[in-house]
Motif scaffolding. Structure first.
Motif, PDB file in Angstrom:
ATOM      1  N   LEU A  85       4.838  -0.822 -13.453  1.00 36.83           N
ATOM      2  CA  LEU A  85       3.391  -0.883 -13.261  1.00 36.83           C
ATOM      3  C   LEU A  85       3.023  -1.250 -11.825  1.00 36.83           C
ATOM      4  N   VAL A  86       3.792  -2.112 -11.197  1.00 38.28           N
ATOM      5  CA  VAL A  86       3.517  -2.493  -9.802  1.00 38.28           C
ATOM      6  C   VAL A  86       3.529  -1.270  -8.892  1.00 38.28           C
ATOM      7  N   LEU A  87       4.451  -0.346  -9.141  1.00 38.14           N
ATOM      8  CA  LEU A  87       4.572   0.815  -8.273  1.00 38.14           C
ATOM      9  C   LEU A  87       3.795   2.031  -8.763  1.00 38.14           C
ATOM     10  N   THR A  88       3.417   2.053 -10.031  1.00 36.56           N
ATOM     11  CA  THR A  88       2.766   3.233 -10.595  1.00 36.56           C
ATOM     12  C   THR A  88       1.246   3.154 -10.571  1.00 36.56           C
ATOM     13  N   LEU A  89       0.688   2.007 -10.936  1.00 37.07           N
ATOM     14  CA  LEU A  89      -0.771   1.901 -11.035  1.00 37.07           C
ATOM     15  C   LEU A  89      -1.494   2.224  -9.718  1.00 37.07           C
ATOM     16  N   PRO A  90      -1.037   1.721  -8.576  1.00 35.51           N
ATOM     17  CA  PRO A  90      -1.748   2.090  -7.341  1.00 35.51           C
ATOM     18  C   PRO A  90      -1.686   3.590  -7.050  1.00 35.51           C
ATOM     19  N   SER A  91      -0.574   4.226  -7.382  1.00 35.98           N
ATOM     20  CA  SER A  91      -0.473   5.675  -7.191  1.00 35.98           C
ATOM     21  C   SER A  91      -1.447   6.410  -8.096  1.00 35.98           C
ATOM     22  N   ALA A  92      -1.533   5.975  -9.356  1.00 33.08           N
ATOM     23  CA  ALA A  92      -2.429   6.619 -10.306  1.00 33.08           C
ATOM     24  C   ALA A  92      -3.882   6.487  -9.860  1.00 33.08           C
ATOM     25  N   VAL A  93      -4.269   5.297  -9.429  1.00 30.68           N
ATOM     26  CA  VAL A  93      -5.648   5.064  -8.990  1.00 30.68           C
ATOM     27  C   VAL A  93      -5.976   5.933  -7.780  1.00 30.68           C
ATOM     28  N   THR A  94      -5.059   5.999  -6.817  1.00 30.36           N
ATOM     29  CA  THR A  94      -5.291   6.797  -5.613  1.00 30.36           C
ATOM     30  C   THR A  94      -5.436   8.280  -5.948  1.00 30.36           C
ATOM     31  N   PHE A 152      -7.067  -1.465  -8.553  1.00 32.32           N
ATOM     32  CA  PHE A 152      -8.429  -0.940  -8.438  1.00 32.32           C
ATOM     33  C   PHE A 152      -9.105  -1.409  -7.139  1.00 32.32           C
ATOM     34  N   ALA A 153      -8.808  -2.614  -6.696  1.00 31.98           N
ATOM     35  CA  ALA A 153      -9.349  -3.083  -5.418  1.00 31.98           C
ATOM     36  C   ALA A 153      -8.833  -2.224  -4.282  1.00 31.98           C
ATOM     37  N   MET A 154      -7.535  -1.944  -4.294  1.00 34.29           N
ATOM     38  CA  MET A 154      -6.949  -1.068  -3.286  1.00 34.29           C
ATOM     39  C   MET A 154      -7.577   0.322  -3.348  1.00 34.29           C
ATOM     40  N   GLY A 155      -7.764   0.842  -4.568  1.00 39.46           N
ATOM     41  CA  GLY A 155      -8.355   2.166  -4.736  1.00 39.46           C
ATOM     42  C   GLY A 155      -9.748   2.258  -4.150  1.00 39.46           C
ATOM     43  N   GLY A 156     -10.542   1.215  -4.339  1.00 39.79           N
ATOM     44  CA  GLY A 156     -11.890   1.204  -3.771  1.00 39.79           C
ATOM     45  C   GLY A 156     -11.877   1.257  -2.259  1.00 39.79           C
ATOM     46  N   ILE A 157     -10.942   0.545  -1.650  1.00 39.50           N
ATOM     47  CA  ILE A 157     -10.836   0.541  -0.186  1.00 39.50           C
ATOM     48  C   ILE A 157     -10.423   1.917   0.331  1.00 39.50           C
ATOM     49  N   VAL A 158      -9.434   2.533  -0.318  1.00 30.98           N
ATOM     50  CA  VAL A 158      -8.964   3.848   0.110  1.00 30.98           C
ATOM     51  C   VAL A 158     -10.050   4.910  -0.086  1.00 30.98           C
ATOM     52  N   TRP A 159     -10.767   4.854  -1.204  1.00 33.67           N
ATOM     53  CA  TRP A 159     -11.837   5.822  -1.458  1.00 33.67           C
ATOM     54  C   TRP A 159     -12.926   5.727  -0.372  1.00 33.67           C
ATOM     55  N   ALA A 160     -13.335   4.503  -0.038  1.00 34.30           N
ATOM     56  CA  ALA A 160     -14.359   4.323   0.989  1.00 34.30           C
ATOM     57  C   ALA A 160     -13.871   4.822   2.346  1.00 34.30           C
ATOM     58  N   ALA A 177      -4.599  11.371   9.777  1.00 34.23           N
ATOM     59  CA  ALA A 177      -5.621  10.656   9.007  1.00 34.23           C
ATOM     60  C   ALA A 177      -5.104  10.306   7.619  1.00 34.23           C
ATOM     61  N   LEU A 178      -4.396  11.245   6.983  1.00 40.34           N
ATOM     62  CA  LEU A 178      -3.831  10.963   5.660  1.00 40.34           C
ATOM     63  C   LEU A 178      -2.772   9.866   5.748  1.00 40.34           C
ATOM     64  N   LEU A 179      -1.950   9.918   6.782  1.00 38.50           N
ATOM     65  CA  LEU A 179      -0.956   8.862   6.983  1.00 38.50           C
ATOM     66  C   LEU A 179      -1.646   7.516   7.150  1.00 38.50           C
ATOM     67  N   GLY A 180      -2.754   7.512   7.890  1.00 38.98           N
ATOM     68  CA  GLY A 180      -3.517   6.269   8.053  1.00 38.98           C
ATOM     69  C   GLY A 180      -4.051   5.755   6.731  1.00 38.98           C
ATOM     70  N   LEU A 181      -4.529   6.652   5.874  1.00 39.09           N
ATOM     71  CA  LEU A 181      -5.013   6.242   4.542  1.00 39.09           C
ATOM     72  C   LEU A 181      -3.887   5.631   3.712  1.00 39.09           C
ATOM     73  N   VAL A 182      -2.727   6.253   3.774  1.00 39.93           N
ATOM     74  CA  VAL A 182      -1.580   5.737   3.015  1.00 39.93           C
ATOM     75  C   VAL A 182      -1.203   4.339   3.497  1.00 39.93           C
TER      76      VAL A 182
END
Length: 513
Positions: free
Chosen positions: A315-324, A454-462, A480-485
């Motif tokens: 879950l530590v490695l999967t959830l952030p990927s799923a949200v992104t 979800f907090a990370m996802g909100g930051i990346v989306w913005a 730019a994509l590398l910067g987002l990652v």
């Protein structure tokens, strides 16, 4: 070295090599998309390549290995002549697959129709038949490779088994680019690269197993009591594997009636398979032999700890990927794949499918965590029953929704049926006692992992919205994509550390060791 550190180190070995394979797999799909877009050659290849992979998961990784690995692990642990058992299994599997390959050559047109009946009457059908006949021998090579990989994993030797698949993607990319530069048919070069890659993979794992003391050679199959037991255990797993393949078949059949949809779903699949492969495959590979050995030695506490740390790690490695992937699928697909023959419309259609698959990504990985609880106990019947329920749900959703929502019905069927499968596996595991229960540490960290993701996802989306013009510009969009990652990784680990969602010290210790 403590058990959690040893396990995480093994996860990282397998996951690291799988990451390399998936990254090169990205390169493969990017090159295929650039050369062929979502046209007939791309779709014909996807169907042809899916044929040996379907049977591979059915006979090798799905059923045969799930029965073979626990039995071999216990024999290896008890020094009960594991090499003879592996030799008998090797001879039986090889003879079965040679026969299957010969039959497939004769009935290839019917196999193509079974995979994609929407191809009937157009050029995709003839291409898929030719491509299928060239690709299908890969089933023999890769399934035997899976057996050798099972031997190596059971012995705690994960590196070569995890590294071998890298060569498939390297060879396919090389053959396409080489054919283009020389002036050969790029499509045929791609297809011929498949059996060549299978031979290379088999040679690598055979050599590694031989050096580890398990040297297997071609022999006439001989039925033994242990092989009969292996077949009895594998039979329900084979049926379960068949159910999984029916799920994929239903989705592909639905997609074949929408021009370009098979390629769109394949590209989306490649994207979400990156975290699934890195995390899910690593956990399945490491956890099954570990649980089998602990059950053999009646180490209940060790088994429970292994199960909980694997779930936590997943879950530590999967959830952030799923949200992104759910929040910015358009950015990921357009930057990575939109070029050459792969158009803006192809990119938008693929992004829609990716967002749907992302919702199911945690479920796909959790299945890899729960299934070893059953297979380590040589219980393959329960997962089959659960998979049967999921298959019916998947088929109903994919076929029933297709007239209403089009090709994405296949993606929704896959995602929702995967969550149903997880619910059934979890409910069934509750009768397995303490070894299959969640511990206090996991229950404490789970909500923190979700909140962090979800907090990370909100930051990346913005950030993606702010960088929208840059993400559409040539060349600069890659930076730019590398910067987002990098921003997402920094945000995730900073927030996660502040919330104590995961133990970075454990991961650092695993790397040092």
């Amino acid at each position: 070295m403590t058990q959690p550190i040893r396990m995480i180190r093994s996860f990282m070995t397998v996951g690291g090599w799988t990451m390399v394979s998936r990254v090169v797999g990205f390169a493969r799909e990017i090159v295929i998309a650039a050369f062929f877009g979502a046209g007939p050659v791309a779709e014909a290849f996807q169907v042809a390549f899916a044929l040996p992979n379907m049977f591979r998961r059915f006979f090798a990784e799905g059923a045969f290995n799930m029965a073979f690995v626990p039995m071999f692990s216990k024999k290896y642990e008890a020094a009960d002549n594991p090499e003879k058992f592996a030799q008998d299994a090797f001879a039986f599997l090889a003879s079965l697959l040679i026969g299957l390959t010969l039959i497939a050559q004769l009935v290839m047109p019917w196999l193509v129709l079974a995979m994609a009946s929407g191809f009937a009457g157009d050029e995709r059908f003839d291409l898929a038949v030719v491509f299928g006949r060239i690709c299908f021998p890969y089933i023999l090579l890769i399934s035997l490779s899976a057996l050798f990989s099972g031997v190596l994993n059971s012995m705690g030797r994960f590196a070569m088994a995890a590294a071998a698949p890298v060569f498939l993607n390297i060879i396919l990319v090389t053959t396409m680019l080489g054919a283009y530069w020389i002036g050969w048919d790029v499509g045929l070069a791609l297809v011929w690269g498949v059996p060549i890659a299978g031979a290379v993979q088999l040679f690598l794992v055979w050599t590694a197993a031989s050096r580890a003391g398990i040297r297997l050679v071609p022999k006439a199959p001989k039925m033994t009591p242990e092989l009969k037991r292996l077949m009895m255990i594998a039979a329900p797993a084979a049926l379960a594997g068949g159910v999984v393949q029916v799920n994929l078949l239903v989705g592909r059949q639905v997609a074949s009636y929408f021009d370009g949809a098979i390629q769109w779903l394949a590209v989306a699949d490649r994207l979400y398979q990156l975290p699934l492969g890195v995390v899910g495959v690593a956990i399945g590979v490491v956890l099954l032999p570990d649980l089998s050995r602990r059950l053999q030695s009646e180490d209940t506490n060790g088994g429970r700890n292994a199960f909980n740390r694997a779930t936590e790690f997943a879950l530590v490695l999967t959830l952030p990927s799923a949200v992104t992937m759910a929040l910015i699928p358009d950015v990921l697909v357009s930057v990575l794949f939109q070029r050459g023959a792969f158009t803006t419309a192809d990119s938008a259609a693929t992004a829609t499918a990716l967002a749907i698959y992302a919702i199911g990504l945690p479920a796909f990985v959790l299945q890899k965590v729960f299934q070893p609880l059953y297979f380590a106990r040589e219980n393959t019947r329960s997962p089959f029953n659960f998979a049967l329920v999921a298959m019916i749900l998947n088929a109903g959703l994919a076929i029933g929704l297709a007239p209403l929502i089009g090709y994405v019905a296949a993606a929704w069927g896959t995602t929702l049926s995967s969550w149903a499968m997880v619910a059934l596996l979890w409910n069934g595991s509750r009768t397995m006692g303490e070894a299959a229960s969640f511990d206090e540490r996991f229950l404490r960290r789970l909500p923190r992992i979700v909140l962090t993701s979800f907090a990370m996802g909100g930051i990346v989306w913005a950030a993606a919205r702010l960088l929208a013009p840059v993400l559409q510009a040539d060349f600069v969009r890659y930076l730019a994509l590398l910067g987002l990652v990098l921003l997402g990784m920094l945000a995730y680990f900073t927030i996660g550390s502040a919330l104590r969602a995961f133990g970075l010290a454990d991961l650092k210790g695993a790397v040092r060791r």
